[in-house]
Design a protein around this motif. Structure first.
Motif, PDB file in Angstrom:
ATOM      1  N   MET A   1      29.319 -10.425  66.500  1.00 32.47           N
ATOM      2  CA  MET A   1      28.501 -10.686  67.664  1.00 32.47           C
ATOM      3  C   MET A   1      29.001  -9.842  68.835  1.00 32.47           C
ATOM      4  SD  MET A   1      26.313 -12.675  66.412  1.00 32.47           S
ATOM      5  CE  MET A   1      25.312 -13.274  67.711  1.00 32.47           C
ATOM      6  N   TYR A   2      28.085  -9.568  69.738  1.00 33.97           N
ATOM      7  CA  TYR A   2      28.373  -8.670  70.845  1.00 33.97           C
ATOM      8  C   TYR A   2      27.793  -9.227  72.137  1.00 33.97           C
ATOM      9  CZ  TYR A   2      28.960  -5.534  66.869  1.00 33.97           C
ATOM     10  OH  TYR A   2      29.365  -4.972  65.694  1.00 33.97           O
ATOM     11  N   THR A   3      28.469  -8.918  73.237  1.00 37.75           N
ATOM     12  CA  THR A   3      27.946  -9.177  74.573  1.00 37.75           C
ATOM     13  C   THR A   3      27.836  -7.819  75.246  1.00 37.75           C
ATOM     14  OG1 THR A   3      28.992 -11.351  74.672  1.00 37.75           O
ATOM     15  CG2 THR A   3      28.359 -10.351  76.765  1.00 37.75           C
ATOM     16  N   VAL A   4      26.723  -7.551  75.915  1.00 34.22           N
ATOM     17  CA  VAL A   4      26.500  -6.226  76.487  1.00 34.22           C
ATOM     18  C   VAL A   4      26.151  -6.310  77.961  1.00 34.22           C
ATOM     19  CG1 VAL A   4      25.721  -5.237  74.307  1.00 34.22           C
ATOM     20  CG2 VAL A   4      24.058  -6.218  75.861  1.00 34.22           C
ATOM     21  N   ILE A   5      26.383  -5.202  78.630  1.00 33.66           N
ATOM     22  CA  ILE A   5      25.902  -5.037  79.998  1.00 33.66           C
ATOM     23  C   ILE A   5      24.793  -4.002  79.922  1.00 33.66           C
ATOM     24  CG2 ILE A   5      26.482  -4.310  82.339  1.00 33.66           C
ATOM     25  CD1 ILE A   5      29.333  -5.310  81.789  1.00 33.66           C
ATOM     26  N   GLY A   6      23.569  -4.416  80.186  1.00 28.07           N
ATOM     27  CA  GLY A   6      22.400  -3.553  80.055  1.00 28.07           C
ATOM     28  C   GLY A   6      22.324  -2.515  81.153  1.00 28.07           C
ATOM     29  N   VAL A   7      21.318  -1.664  81.059  1.00 27.43           N
ATOM     30  CA  VAL A   7      21.130  -0.621  82.069  1.00 27.43           C
ATOM     31  C   VAL A   7      20.774  -1.217  83.420  1.00 27.43           C
ATOM     32  CG1 VAL A   7      20.504   1.200  80.441  1.00 27.43           C
ATOM     33  CG2 VAL A   7      18.721  -0.253  81.364  1.00 27.43           C
ATOM     34  N   LEU A  17      24.116  -7.005  65.886  1.00 23.16           N
ATOM     35  CA  LEU A  17      24.073  -5.544  65.841  1.00 23.16           C
ATOM     36  C   LEU A  17      22.620  -5.060  65.794  1.00 23.16           C
ATOM     37  CD1 LEU A  17      25.697  -2.903  65.616  1.00 23.16           C
ATOM     38  CD2 LEU A  17      25.669  -3.197  63.139  1.00 23.16           C
ATOM     39  N   GLU A  18      21.780  -5.733  65.052  1.00 19.62           N
ATOM     40  CA  GLU A  18      20.374  -5.347  64.958  1.00 19.62           C
ATOM     41  C   GLU A  18      19.686  -5.432  66.322  1.00 19.62           C
ATOM     42  OE1 GLU A  18      21.812  -7.575  62.774  1.00 19.62           O
ATOM     43  OE2 GLU A  18      22.052  -6.028  61.248  1.00 19.62           O
ATOM     44  N   THR A  19      20.040  -6.450  67.099  1.00 19.48           N
ATOM     45  CA  THR A  19      19.462  -6.603  68.436  1.00 19.48           C
ATOM     46  C   THR A  19      19.922  -5.454  69.336  1.00 19.48           C
ATOM     47  OG1 THR A  19      19.444  -9.013  68.172  1.00 19.48           O
ATOM     48  CG2 THR A  19      19.221  -8.166  70.404  1.00 19.48           C
ATOM     49  N   LEU A  20      21.192  -5.063  69.195  1.00 15.88           N
ATOM     50  CA  LEU A  20      21.686  -3.921  69.985  1.00 15.88           C
ATOM     51  C   LEU A  20      20.895  -2.661  69.652  1.00 15.88           C
ATOM     52  CD1 LEU A  20      25.590  -4.297  69.901  1.00 15.88           C
ATOM     53  CD2 LEU A  20      24.029  -4.873  71.749  1.00 15.88           C
TER      54      LEU A  20
END
Length: 158
Positions: A1-7, A17-20
């Motif tokens: 699982m991942y947490t991201v900071i979007g643009v 990963l698929e969502t990323l």
């Protein structure tokens, strides 16, 4: 699982990963987006993740390889020595330089065959330069023989 900071600068997650990959395709993420990898509890750039690394660049096609400079120089010297060899110095020193450049090019191309192209240029330079050398030798011999015959005839009163 991942947490991201979007643009947009906001934090999203945890996501798969698929969502990323989907968000990257939609432009919601970019290669420089920060990603928290939960399995190692570390922030990384999206481009640093193995799934998002760019594949290695394919090798350059043969047409994109540059011709060996010595091969080109050998051919130019050979052609110039053949063209102007009849009017001055029998093509010397260009014919000799053409032979030397062509031989250096052939040695270079054999040592590293896939890096550059130019075997045909080097061979053409070797042939034209070699022909110019042979013609220079023939012309020198003709002039020497003609001079010897002419001077021998004058000595005998002809």
């Amino acid at each position: 699982m991942y947490t991201v900071i979007g643009v947009d600068g906001l934090q999203y997650g945890p996501v798969s990963l698929e969502t990323l990959k989907q968000w990257l395709g939609e432009g919601r993420l970019e290669a420089g987006s920060r990603v928290l990898v939960h399995s190692i509890n570390q922030w990384k750039l999206l481009s640093e993740l193995p799934a998002f690394r760019a594949p290695p660049a394919p090798p350059a096609p043969p047409s994109a390889r540059r011709a060996n400079g010595f091969a080109t120089a050998g051919l130019v010297c050979g052609l110039v020595s053949l063209t102007f060899g009849f009017c001055c110095c029998n093509g010397f020193p260009l014919n000799v330089a053409g032979v030397v450049f062509s031989l250096i090019a052939l040695a270079d191309l054999r040592r590293e065959p896939g890096r550059q192209s130019g075997v045909g240029l080097a061979m053409a330079g070797l042939i034209t330069s070699g022909l110019s050398v042979l013609l220079a030798i023939v012309f020198c011999l003709i002039f020497l023989i003609a001079g010897a015959v002419g001077s021998a005839g004058r000595w005998h009163g002809w």
